[in-house]
Design a protein around this motif. Structure first.
Motif, PDB file in Angstrom:
ATOM      1  N   MET A 128      -4.383  -7.316 -13.664  1.00  0.00           N
ATOM      2  CA  MET A 128      -5.683  -7.930 -13.422  1.00  0.00           C
ATOM      3  C   MET A 128      -5.542  -9.107 -12.460  1.00  0.00           C
ATOM      4  O   MET A 128      -6.320  -9.258 -11.531  1.00  0.00           O
ATOM      5  CB  MET A 128      -6.300  -8.383 -14.761  1.00  0.00           C
ATOM      6  CG  MET A 128      -7.602  -9.136 -14.621  1.00  0.00           C
ATOM      7  SD  MET A 128      -8.817  -8.332 -13.535  1.00  0.00           S
ATOM      8  CE  MET A 128      -9.493  -7.100 -14.617  1.00  0.00           C
ATOM      9  N   LEU A 129      -4.523  -9.943 -12.670  1.00  0.00           N
ATOM     10  CA  LEU A 129      -4.350 -11.137 -11.832  1.00  0.00           C
ATOM     11  C   LEU A 129      -2.998 -11.108 -11.133  1.00  0.00           C
ATOM     12  O   LEU A 129      -2.020 -10.612 -11.686  1.00  0.00           O
ATOM     13  CB  LEU A 129      -4.427 -12.410 -12.689  1.00  0.00           C
ATOM     14  CG  LEU A 129      -5.686 -12.598 -13.533  1.00  0.00           C
ATOM     15  CD1 LEU A 129      -5.569 -13.875 -14.367  1.00  0.00           C
ATOM     16  CD2 LEU A 129      -6.938 -12.646 -12.662  1.00  0.00           C
ATOM     17  N   ASP A 130      -2.968 -11.673  -9.953  1.00  0.00           N
ATOM     18  CA  ASP A 130      -1.728 -11.739  -9.179  1.00  0.00           C
ATOM     19  C   ASP A 130      -1.637 -13.131  -8.557  1.00  0.00           C
ATOM     20  O   ASP A 130      -2.582 -13.599  -7.922  1.00  0.00           O
ATOM     21  CB  ASP A 130      -1.761 -10.657  -8.073  1.00  0.00           C
ATOM     22  CG  ASP A 130      -0.443 -10.571  -7.324  1.00  0.00           C
ATOM     23  OD1 ASP A 130       0.483 -11.326  -7.651  1.00  0.00           O
ATOM     24  OD2 ASP A 130      -0.358  -9.734  -6.398  1.00  0.00           O
ATOM     25  N   LYS A 131      -0.490 -13.789  -8.805  1.00  0.00           N
ATOM     26  CA  LYS A 131      -0.226 -15.092  -8.177  1.00  0.00           C
ATOM     27  C   LYS A 131       0.889 -14.910  -7.154  1.00  0.00           C
ATOM     28  O   LYS A 131       2.055 -15.193  -7.441  1.00  0.00           O
ATOM     29  CB  LYS A 131       0.278 -16.076  -9.248  1.00  0.00           C
ATOM     30  CG  LYS A 131      -0.771 -16.835 -10.005  1.00  0.00           C
ATOM     31  CD  LYS A 131      -0.060 -17.872 -10.887  1.00  0.00           C
ATOM     32  CE  LYS A 131      -1.034 -18.579 -11.788  1.00  0.00           C
ATOM     33  NZ  LYS A 131      -0.328 -19.496 -12.725  1.00  0.00           N
ATOM     34  N   PRO A 132       0.553 -14.432  -5.952  1.00  0.00           N
ATOM     35  CA  PRO A 132       1.610 -14.130  -4.980  1.00  0.00           C
ATOM     36  C   PRO A 132       2.433 -15.345  -4.569  1.00  0.00           C
ATOM     37  O   PRO A 132       3.612 -15.212  -4.227  1.00  0.00           O
ATOM     38  CB  PRO A 132       0.842 -13.555  -3.776  1.00  0.00           C
ATOM     39  CG  PRO A 132      -0.599 -13.729  -4.054  1.00  0.00           C
ATOM     40  CD  PRO A 132      -0.795 -14.113  -5.469  1.00  0.00           C
TER      41      PRO A 132
END
Ligand code: PRP
Length: 182
Positions: A130-134
């Motif tokens: 759902m979430l991505d912190k690249p």
């Protein structure tokens, strides 16, 4: 303490989340038509997202779970992931595994798990978050399906916790700094 006292602001609303869930469910339903889709939720954070996602799929689906904990980051870490609850299936060779996560941070958990499941004999392995912190990546990793790229903030809700609290919130919020710095 009131829940709202702990939240700096809403980062992603319930409506925005549900729109993203429908988009990903449509993509997955199209891509996995005729396959043997198994959603593999990584406990605990993935359960809220996985519950929503599976309801929106238009194709047959099975579910399974694993629980892992990563050893700390830093140069002394071997980058290993500790498997606390493993997947136990005799038919992995017939399974198209889609690993479900609430968030990718360093990338260590998903890169380890994708490799682990392929080596264990899964027919195919892809990933969905759902979430991505690249900006927090320590190992190169790109999810196959992703809801939102987010900045490096302390996020809670929609499965994500602080001290095991806030997981049931239907939106993603940013935790007040004073809560985790006190
Ligand atoms: C979180 C999240 C992922 C992992 C991502 O789990 O659910 O599994 O960390 O981090 P990474 O990309 O740096 O590996 P956590 O260990 O907080 O457990 P939880 O899901 O039970 O809250």
């Amino acid at each position: 303490m009131q829940m709202n006292d702990s939240i700096e602001r809403v980062l992603i609303t319930e409506e925005e989340i549900q729109t993203a869930v429908r988009r990903m469910a449509d993509d997955i339903s199209r891509d996995y038509e005729g396959k043997n889709l198994v959603l593999l939720g990584i406990l605990k954070g993935s359960v809220v997202f996985m519950g929503d996602l599976m309801k929106r799929l238009s194709i047959p689906v099975q579910i399974d779970f694993m629980k892992v904990s990563s050893y700390g980051s830093g140069t002394t870490s071997k980058g290993l992931v500790d498997i606390i609850l493993d997947i136990r299936r005799k038919d992995l060779g017939n399974c198209d595994i889609l690993i479900i996560e609430d968030i990718i941070d360093s990338g260590k958990t998903l890169s380890y798990l994708a490799k682990y499941l392929k080596e264990k004999g899964a027919r195919s392995v892809r990933t969905c978050t759902m979430l991505d912190k690249p900006s927090r990546r320590e190992v190169e990793f790109q999810p196959d399906y992703s809801g939102f790229e987010i900045p490096d903030e302390f996020v809670i809700g929609y499965g994500l916790d602080y001290d095991e609290k806030f997981r049931a919130l239907p939106f993603v919020g940013i935790l007040k700094r004073e809560i985790y710095e006190k």
